[in-house]
Scaffold this motif. Structure first.
Motif, PDB file in Angstrom:
ATOM      1  N   PHE A  22       0.627  -1.352  -0.377  1.00 36.33           N
ATOM      2  CA  PHE A  22       0.195  -0.251  -0.175  1.00 36.33           C
ATOM      3  C   PHE A  22       0.648   1.209  -0.556  1.00 36.33           C
ATOM      4  CE2 PHE A  22      -4.315  -1.437   0.853  1.00 36.33           C
ATOM      5  CZ  PHE A  22      -3.952  -2.869   1.157  1.00 36.33           C
ATOM      6  N   PHE A  23       0.581   2.397  -0.375  1.00 30.64           N
ATOM      7  CA  PHE A  23       1.426   3.506  -0.474  1.00 30.64           C
ATOM      8  C   PHE A  23      -0.191   4.733   0.528  1.00 30.64           C
ATOM      9  CE2 PHE A  23       1.430   8.321  -2.516  1.00 30.64           C
ATOM     10  CZ  PHE A  23       2.443   8.217  -1.955  1.00 30.64           C
ATOM     11  N   VAL A  24       0.407   4.878   0.939  1.00 27.18           N
ATOM     12  CA  VAL A  24      -0.721   6.162   2.075  1.00 27.18           C
ATOM     13  C   VAL A  24      -0.280   7.547   1.842  1.00 27.18           C
ATOM     14  CG1 VAL A  24      -1.937   6.187   3.697  1.00 27.18           C
ATOM     15  CG2 VAL A  24      -1.750   3.783   3.326  1.00 27.18           C
ATOM     16  N   ALA A  25      -1.337   8.078   1.805  1.00 23.21           N
ATOM     17  CA  ALA A  25      -0.744   9.396   1.806  1.00 23.21           C
ATOM     18  C   ALA A  25      -2.423  10.588   2.146  1.00 23.21           C
ATOM     19  CB  ALA A  25       0.153  10.544   0.538  1.00 23.21           C
ATOM     20  N   GLY A  26      -1.763  11.985   2.582  1.00 18.57           N
ATOM     21  CA  GLY A  26      -2.544  12.815   2.186  1.00 18.57           C
ATOM     22  C   GLY A  26      -2.158  13.915   2.060  1.00 18.57           C
ATOM     23  N   HIS A  27      -3.029  15.144   2.086  1.00 19.35           N
ATOM     24  CA  HIS A  27      -2.522  16.406   1.263  1.00 19.35           C
ATOM     25  C   HIS A  27      -1.605  16.870   1.094  1.00 19.35           C
ATOM     26  CE1 HIS A  27      -3.840  19.210   4.050  1.00 19.35           C
ATOM     27  NE2 HIS A  27      -5.177  18.781   4.659  1.00 19.35           N
ATOM     28  N   GLN A  28      -0.709  18.325   0.823  1.00 22.76           N
ATOM     29  CA  GLN A  28       0.953  18.499   0.543  1.00 22.76           C
ATOM     30  C   GLN A  28       0.060  19.390   1.716  1.00 22.76           C
ATOM     31  OE1 GLN A  28       1.653  19.827  -2.789  1.00 22.76           O
ATOM     32  NE2 GLN A  28       0.486  18.549  -4.064  1.00 22.76           N
TER      33      GLN A  28
END
Ligand SMILES: [Mn+2]
Length: 329
Positions: A22-28
């Motif tokens: 998995f690749f998990v990210a939120g916003h800049q």
């Protein structure tokens, strides 16, 4: 469980079950909600034995480093190889809100998009966008309940951080009965609310407190006390050795004064004038900010003018605000 959530959560459950890497990210420029949700989701996936690359395009403010698991987040650095099968984007209203993810979109099989912004686009394979939710953390908590995830105390602390920062400690208009219920669930799961309150709301460096004192001394009331104005000049920042960015929260203080409808903070920064506007609720300050090339929300807005003269901006701004206030009568 309400009927709208259920089929979407079912699809997310299926996608999580199927995924391995998995690749998990939120916003800049992440806030508490974006990072708190990223940390909780990543921790849960690791507990399931999944491989996880947690990513944040930028580092947050110092006050968010207390969240458990921050050391597992990869800041600014995308992996060398894109061999993920699943990507989970949190709080990203459009595809690249979290960074330059085009290469990832081209290689992953499944994109799970979870957001609470009304402007959220459905770019994912599975999309769950709920503008009624106060925060992404609120949605993730509901999802964890659906998944019977047994939320750990650390995950609860991260989610609680997202919930309280997005709701302004349950004071903003986005706080609902559901937000409070979710808060209660997180508390039962062991969220360390003392730590959250101490670090986020009760910690201020000496210099910033001195700056607040100076700002309050310079507070003026205009137009029969309906308009509050504070101007911080370059020399105020120099004298205290603070950065003009260290003015968070100052503009909200005068709103406490009963007659005040609008509060203004003008900052003299190198080469430009920066302005914050706050409203008690009757005046939409975003409309005023737009006149000066800025924007924001009805109760909180701002703008910056490059190469401008302080006095000129100040005069025009005060005239514009008084014009709006006079319409109230
Ligand atoms: Mn949010």
């Amino acid at each position: 469980m309400n009927k709208i959530k259920s089929p979407k959560f079912k699809a997310i459950k299926k996608a999580i079950k199927k995924g391995k890497k998995f690749f998990v990210a939120g916003h800049q420029n992440p806030d508490g909600d974006s990072l708190g949700s990223t940390l909780a989701v990543s921790s849960y996936l690791r507990r399931l034995g999944k491989e996880v690359y947690a990513f944040s395009n930028d580092r947050p403010g110092e006050d968010l480093y207390f969240m458990p698991g921050m050391e597992t987040v990869n800041f600014s650095v995308l992996p060398d190889e894109f061999d993920f099968d699943t990507m989970i984007l949190l709080e990203c209203s459009d595809k690249n809100r979290g960074g330059n993810f085009e290469p990832l979109f081209n290689t992953v099989k499944t994109v799970i998009n979870i957001d609470h912004h009304i402007t959220g686009q459905e770019y994912g394979t599975v999309n769950y966008i709920n503008a009624q939710a106060s925060s992404t953390a609120e949605i993730i908590t509901e999802l964890f309940e659906y998944l019977k995830a047994d939320i750990t105390p650390d995950e609860a602390t991260c989610l609680y951080t997202g919930l309280v920062t997005d709701t302004g400690r349950f004071l903003h208009s986005n706080s609902s009965a559901e937000s409070l219920r979710v808060g209660s669930v997180l508390l039962s799961c062991g969220a360390d609310i003392q730590e959250v309150n101490t670090v986020i709301y009760n910690t201020k460096p000496y210099k910033e407190l001195k700056l607040l004192g100076r700002a309050l001394e310079k507070l003026n009331l205009l137009n029969n006390d309906t308009l509050a104005e504070i101007t911080l000049n370059a020399k105020d920042f120099e004298l205290l050795g603070v950065d003009p960015r260290h003015t968070q929260g100052i503009v909200s203080q005068p709103i406490m004064i009963p007659a005040v409808e609008v509060s203004l903070l003008l900052r003299e920064e190198p080469g430009r004038i920066a302005v914050n506007l706050r409203s008690k609720g009757k005046i939409d300050v975003s409309k005023i900010a737009i006149l000066f090339g800025g924007g924001g929300h009805a109760r909180a807005a701002g703008f910056k003018v490059e190469g401008a003269q302080l006095t000129e901006i100040k005069d025009r701004l005060i005239t514009s605000v008084i014009k709006e206030i006079s319409k109230l009568k």
